[in-house]
Design a protein around this motif. Structure first.
Motif, PDB file in Angstrom:
ATOM      1  N   ARG A  60      33.337  37.179  31.914  1.00 10.10           N
ATOM      2  CA  ARG A  60      32.166  37.053  32.779  1.00 10.10           C
ATOM      3  C   ARG A  60      31.954  38.403  33.453  1.00 10.10           C
ATOM      4  N   HIS A  61      30.720  38.847  33.504  1.00 14.09           N
ATOM      5  CA  HIS A  61      30.411  40.147  34.114  1.00 14.09           C
ATOM      6  C   HIS A  61      31.032  40.248  35.506  1.00 14.09           C
ATOM      7  N   ALA A  62      31.258  41.473  35.939  1.00 15.95           N
ATOM      8  CA  ALA A  62      31.802  41.728  37.280  1.00 15.95           C
ATOM      9  C   ALA A  62      30.732  41.430  38.328  1.00 15.95           C
ATOM     10  N   LYS A  63      31.150  41.416  39.575  1.00 21.79           N
ATOM     11  CA  LYS A  63      30.276  41.080  40.707  1.00 21.79           C
ATOM     12  C   LYS A  63      29.076  42.026  40.772  1.00 21.79           C
ATOM     13  N   ALA A  64      27.885  41.430  40.894  1.00 26.38           N
ATOM     14  CA  ALA A  64      26.644  42.203  40.989  1.00 26.38           C
ATOM     15  C   ALA A  64      26.111  42.158  42.414  1.00 26.38           C
ATOM     16  N   ILE A  65      25.190  43.056  42.699  1.00 27.97           N
ATOM     17  CA  ILE A  65      24.530  43.011  44.001  1.00 27.97           C
ATOM     18  C   ILE A  65      23.646  41.768  44.056  1.00 27.97           C
ATOM     19  N   THR A  66      23.371  41.313  45.260  1.00 31.47           N
ATOM     20  CA  THR A  66      22.478  40.181  45.438  1.00 31.47           C
ATOM     21  C   THR A  66      21.077  40.607  45.048  1.00 31.47           C
ATOM     22  N   GLY A  67      20.376  39.734  44.345  1.00 30.01           N
ATOM     23  CA  GLY A  67      19.037  40.065  43.882  1.00 30.01           C
ATOM     24  C   GLY A  67      18.047  40.244  45.014  1.00 30.01           C
ATOM     25  N   GLU A  68      17.256  41.273  44.919  1.00 27.05           N
ATOM     26  CA  GLU A  68      16.162  41.509  45.865  1.00 27.05           C
ATOM     27  C   GLU A  68      14.950  40.738  45.366  1.00 27.05           C
ATOM     28  N   LEU A  69      14.011  40.508  46.229  1.00 27.47           N
ATOM     29  CA  LEU A  69      12.827  39.736  45.892  1.00 27.47           C
ATOM     30  C   LEU A  69      12.076  40.315  44.693  1.00 27.47           C
ATOM     31  N   LEU A  70      11.977  41.635  44.631  1.00 28.17           N
ATOM     32  CA  LEU A  70      11.214  42.275  43.560  1.00 28.17           C
ATOM     33  C   LEU A  70      12.081  42.764  42.402  1.00 28.17           C
ATOM     34  N   THR A  71      13.381  42.494  42.453  1.00 27.64           N
ATOM     35  CA  THR A  71      14.285  42.930  41.385  1.00 27.64           C
ATOM     36  C   THR A  71      14.501  41.792  40.395  1.00 27.64           C
ATOM     37  N   PRO A  72      14.092  41.975  39.149  1.00 32.50           N
ATOM     38  CA  PRO A  72      14.355  40.936  38.152  1.00 32.50           C
ATOM     39  C   PRO A  72      15.860  40.705  38.004  1.00 32.50           C
ATOM     40  N   ASP A  73      16.240  39.467  37.740  1.00 33.72           N
ATOM     41  CA  ASP A  73      17.665  39.118  37.634  1.00 33.72           C
ATOM     42  C   ASP A  73      18.400  40.008  36.639  1.00 33.72           C
ATOM     43  N   GLN A  74      17.788  40.294  35.504  1.00 36.99           N
ATOM     44  CA  GLN A  74      18.471  41.092  34.482  1.00 36.99           C
ATOM     45  C   GLN A  74      18.718  42.537  34.922  1.00 36.99           C
ATOM     46  N   ASP A  75      18.015  42.994  35.953  1.00 30.51           N
ATOM     47  CA  ASP A  75      18.149  44.378  36.398  1.00 30.51           C
ATOM     48  C   ASP A  75      19.169  44.584  37.517  1.00 30.51           C
ATOM     49  N   ARG A  76      19.845  43.509  37.944  1.00 27.57           N
ATOM     50  CA  ARG A  76      20.802  43.658  39.040  1.00 27.57           C
ATOM     51  C   ARG A  76      22.044  44.432  38.578  1.00 27.57           C
TER      52      ARG A  76
END
Length: 160
Positions: free
Chosen positions: A10-26
């Protein structure tokens, strides 16, 4: 009988998604980068070898996979980004794995929950939970990846 080994990461911990940031770009968080680098060092010390890494196209998964590949000195030709891995159902992931060439004995899939935990549970034959940067190693007593559709793992362990 030769065996095949499937690593599910499973991928490592990502930043929390911003409102304008698509999920795949986190991207990965600082903790995520630290965790996957530590895992890569651990795998290198254990002399883990991978013939192929298949990763989701999400930035956090690609970064996780790239760090592992770099730590294990893998060839870039054995690193695939497959859109199917992002949000795939278990059956689709099994189909993907069943299509891996016989010449690849040690394969890693880098993806996301809930599909990756579902796949891990399926191949292990019991309920598995995967937190971020969790790595499961499953061994199979067959020579052809097509058998993953019908056979469970003969042995599984966690490497972190």
């Amino acid at each position: 009988m030769s065996t095949k080994t499937l690593f599910l990461l499973r991928h490592a911990k990502a930043i929390t998604g911003e409102l304008l940031t698509p999920d795949q770009d986190r991207p990965l968080s600082e903790r995520g980068l630290k965790d996957v680098n530590n895992l890569g060092v651990k795998l290198h010390k254990k002399a883990i070898h991978l013939d192929l890494i298949v990763t989701s196209p999400a930035v956090r998964a690609i970064t996780t996979a790239q760090i592992i590949a770099n730590k294990l000195d893998m060839k870039r030709t054995n690193f695939l980004i497959d859109p199917l891995v992002y949000g795939a159902e278990i059956a689709a992931l099994l189909e993907l794995i069943s299509g891996v060439a016989k010449r690849y004995d040690d394969v890693m899939i880098v993806g996301h929950n809930p599909s990756l935990a579902g796949l891990a549970s399926h191949v292990a034959g019991e309920s598995i939970t995967l937190s971020t940067c969790s790595l499961m190693k499953a061994s199979f007593d067959f020579k052809d990846w097509r058998k993953v559709l019908t056979e469970k793992s003969s042995k599984f362990t966690f490497l972190n």
